[in-house]
Design a protein around this motif. Structure first.
Motif, PDB file in Angstrom:
ATOM      1  N   VAL A  77       0.962  -1.221   0.049  1.00 46.83           N
ATOM      2  CA  VAL A  77       0.033  -0.041   0.103  1.00 46.83           C
ATOM      3  C   VAL A  77       0.882   1.402   0.055  1.00 46.83           C
ATOM      4  O   VAL A  77       0.636   2.061  -0.626  1.00 46.83           O
ATOM      5  N   THR A 123      -0.690   2.413   7.256  1.00 45.64           N
ATOM      6  CA  THR A 123      -1.406   1.382   6.217  1.00 45.64           C
ATOM      7  C   THR A 123      -2.452   0.461   7.028  1.00 45.64           C
ATOM      8  O   THR A 123      -2.180  -0.021   8.115  1.00 45.64           O
ATOM      9  N   GLU A 160      -8.003  -1.763   1.354  1.00 44.68           N
ATOM     10  CA  GLU A 160      -6.742  -1.421   1.934  1.00 44.68           C
ATOM     11  C   GLU A 160      -6.505   0.107   1.492  1.00 44.68           C
ATOM     12  O   GLU A 160      -7.092   0.522   0.513  1.00 44.68           O
TER      13      GLU A 160
END
Lengths: 376, 221
Positions: A77, A123, A160
């Motif tokens: 990410v 993240t 995500e």
């Protein structure tokens, strides 16, 4: 308002310009001829027996190797959503968190975090336990002393996402800190349905040691224009950016602090998801020009300009400068350390000044204020 | 049969190797695709080459296309990819030309097209020159944007596609589409305001009109 009128005129102008191509154009005869001539060419030889199976086996082996390699990689990410400096620094310096909390059937998991003098980035992974997609409506970061670090940016793709917050104080860098990531409301959305806001408590605490950069105390001569005196006082060269502190004086006591932060800002992010979608996005803020000019000709624009005393608590939207007639501004830039060599030049073309309660109609205090900032 | 059924039948014919199945698709979409490509690449001949190649590519890959889905987003994705590859191969560097003489030359070039008449039915060179110059400068200004910004702006403001449709065509997220529109429009407005302020302000002054009439008159002699 100006932009929407412009876009109306643009629509009209595009339509008129497009009529340079008349409707009578017909491409089909050429296309047909091309296709017919291709049909007359010899067909490609079919695979020899067994070649197809061999190619499939090779493809499977390659896929297995790719997947196993991917599983050892740093959280992707940061690579999808981070700006270039964050992408580079988190390859080696991200801290694994791997903690999760669930409420109302929604699970929030923090995967990795990174912190330095320019930002704190986290993240996360969210699952709703259904086909609906969950995303945080609000996010706040706090430290052990209860200081609040407001949101700098937030991006999410499917389950995500990446969230960035304003950086910790200079005194906290290089030492282990206990931080807590809070979400109080989650959005649940589905395909073609309006979202539902779910109230809950998703809080995850974690330890992280923010990367210390290089702190330079600036002792240059202050500059006065339009009765406003500006002096850069400190510059933190963080691994993922710069944090500059400016002392502003010569202000009247009733000056609005939040108006002083009206500078043009720019955040631009680029990246690609694993399924090859461009995640590029950004935001642009209007205001006066405050820029750092590098020796290589590059110009850095701020990502954010704040008054630290206002951002330390989210309860107070604005305050007056007070009897000191002075204020401190904190200016963040995202840049990679290798871009910063030799000296920097800071320029401010003007400032917005307004009394508290009338910040909608600021006056302009004209500059420019220009400073040469040595990095040695 | 209605329009959708015609299109589905044409696609099925292509999928069975019948070249003539491509004709209704070409006739239906070529003008819009040509105009879209022209706004992106700024060159009529290049736009024709791109769209022609795109129809060929579409025919060659028609077996992979799900005929129950709309044809246009899939086809425009091919057009945009072809445009990108073509421009990359050519590595063009567009420039803005600021001389009025170039605009009057363009006015002469477009004389075979529609005449612009004022309300009394007479040919009005001022309107003609203004519109021709606007078209030329808009294309030049668009060419100064990135290809991604330019494509996004054309797909939204000329073709009227929404964020999700554009995201499909450009292989990006809908948020990325919104960002490209926002940054592209700002950049375009800045370019036009700086180089051609009259295009973003309200009306030509009488002085400008007189200048254009004088130039048009000289060209006609």
């Amino acid at each position: 308002m100006v932009l929407s009128k412009f876009s109306e005129r643009l629509r009209e102008a595009l339509s008129q310009t497009a009529r340079d191509i008349p409707e009578q154009t017909n491409l089909f005869p050429n296309i047909q001829q091309q296709l017919r001539s291709e049909q007359l060419q010899p067909l490609p030889r079919p695979d020899a027996p067994g070649q197809k199976k061999i190619r499939l086996a090779i493809a499977v082996v390659v896929m297995v190797l790719l997947i196993s390699g991917f599983s050892y990689a740093v959280s992707p990410v940061f690579q999808w959503f981070g700006d270039q400096s964050l992408q580079a620094i988190t390859l080696d310096h991200a801290t694994a968190i791997n903690q999760q909390v669930s409420d109302h059937g929604i699970t929030l998991r923090l995967d990795q975090a990174y912190a330095d003098g320019a930002r704190t980035a986290v993240t996360f992974h969210i699952t709703s336990g259904s086909s609906l997609q969950a995303s945080p409506n609000d996010r706040v970061l706090t430290d052990a002393a209860g200081h609040i670090y407001p949101l700098l940016s937030g991006r999410q793709y499917k389950n995500e996402g990446l969230t960035e917050f304003l950086p910790l104080s200079l005194q906290q860098l290089g030492k282990s800190q206990l931080l807590t990531f809070h979400v109080q409301h989650m959005w649940l959305t589905g395909y073609k349905t309006h979202g539902t806001l779910i109230s809950g408590n998703w809080s995850i605490s974690f330890h992280i040691t923010p990367q210390a950069g290089r702190l330079i105390t600036l002792t240059g001569v202050p500059s006065t224009r339009s009765s406003i005196t500006i002096q850069p006082t400190q510059l933190e060269l963080a691994p993922s950016g710069l944090r500059l502190f400016l002392h502003i004086s010569g202000l009247t006591s009733d000056t609005s602090l939040s108006t002083l932060t009206q500078f043009a800002t720019r955040q631009v992010y680029s990246g690609t998801t694993p399924d090859k979608l461009d995640t590029g996005t950004g935001s642009i803020g209007e205001g006066a020009l405050l820029q750092i000019h590098l020796a290589n000709g590059q110009v850095l624009e701020p990502v954010r300009v704040d008054v630290p005393s206002l951002t330390s608590t989210l309860q107070i939207p604005d305050q007056m400068v007070g009897i000191t007639g002075a204020a401190t501004l904190e200016v963040l830039f995202f840049s990679a350390p290798q871009e910063l060599q030799h000296n920097l030049t800071l320029t401010i073309d003007h400032m917005h000044i307004a009394p508290m309660g009338d910040s909608a109609h600021p006056r302009e205090a004209n500059g420019p204020w220009t400073f040469n900032i040595p990095l040695q | 049969m209605n329009r959708e059924e015609d299109e589905t039948a044409a696609i099925h014919r292509c999928q069975h190797g019948d070249i003539s199945g491509l004709e209704p698709l070409v006739l239906r979409y070529q003008t819009q695709a040509l105009r879209t490509a022209y706004l992106i690449v700024k060159d009529r001949q290049l736009a024709e080459d791109i769209v022609q190649d795109s129809f060929l590519t579409a025919y060659h890959h028609i077996a992979q296309f799900d005929a129950t889905r709309p044809f246009i987003p899939w086809f425009y994705r091919i057009v945009l990819n072809t445009a990108r590859q073509t421009l990359r191969a050519r590595a063009r560097h567009p420039t803005i030309s600021l001389h009025l003489a170039q605009f009057t030359e363009r006015a002469e070039y477009t004389s075979e097209r529609d005449e612009l008449l004022d309300t009394s039915g007479r040919y009005d060179p001022v309107i003609r020159a203004e519109q021709t110059m606007e078209r030329a400068t808009l294309l030049d200004a668009l060419a100064l944007l990135t290809l991604k910004q330019r494509s996004t702006i054309v797909l939204r403001y000329y073709c009227d596609f929404n964020d999700y449709e554009i995201a499909q065509m450009l292989d990006c997220l809908p948020g990325t589409v919104r960002w490209r529109l926002h940054s592209g429009l700002r950049a375009l407005e800045r370019i036009l305001r700086q180089e051609f302020p009259h295009l973003v302000q309200k009306r030509w002054t009488i002085k400008n009109q007189a200048k254009m009439v004088a130039l048009a008159g000289r060209k006609d002699q």
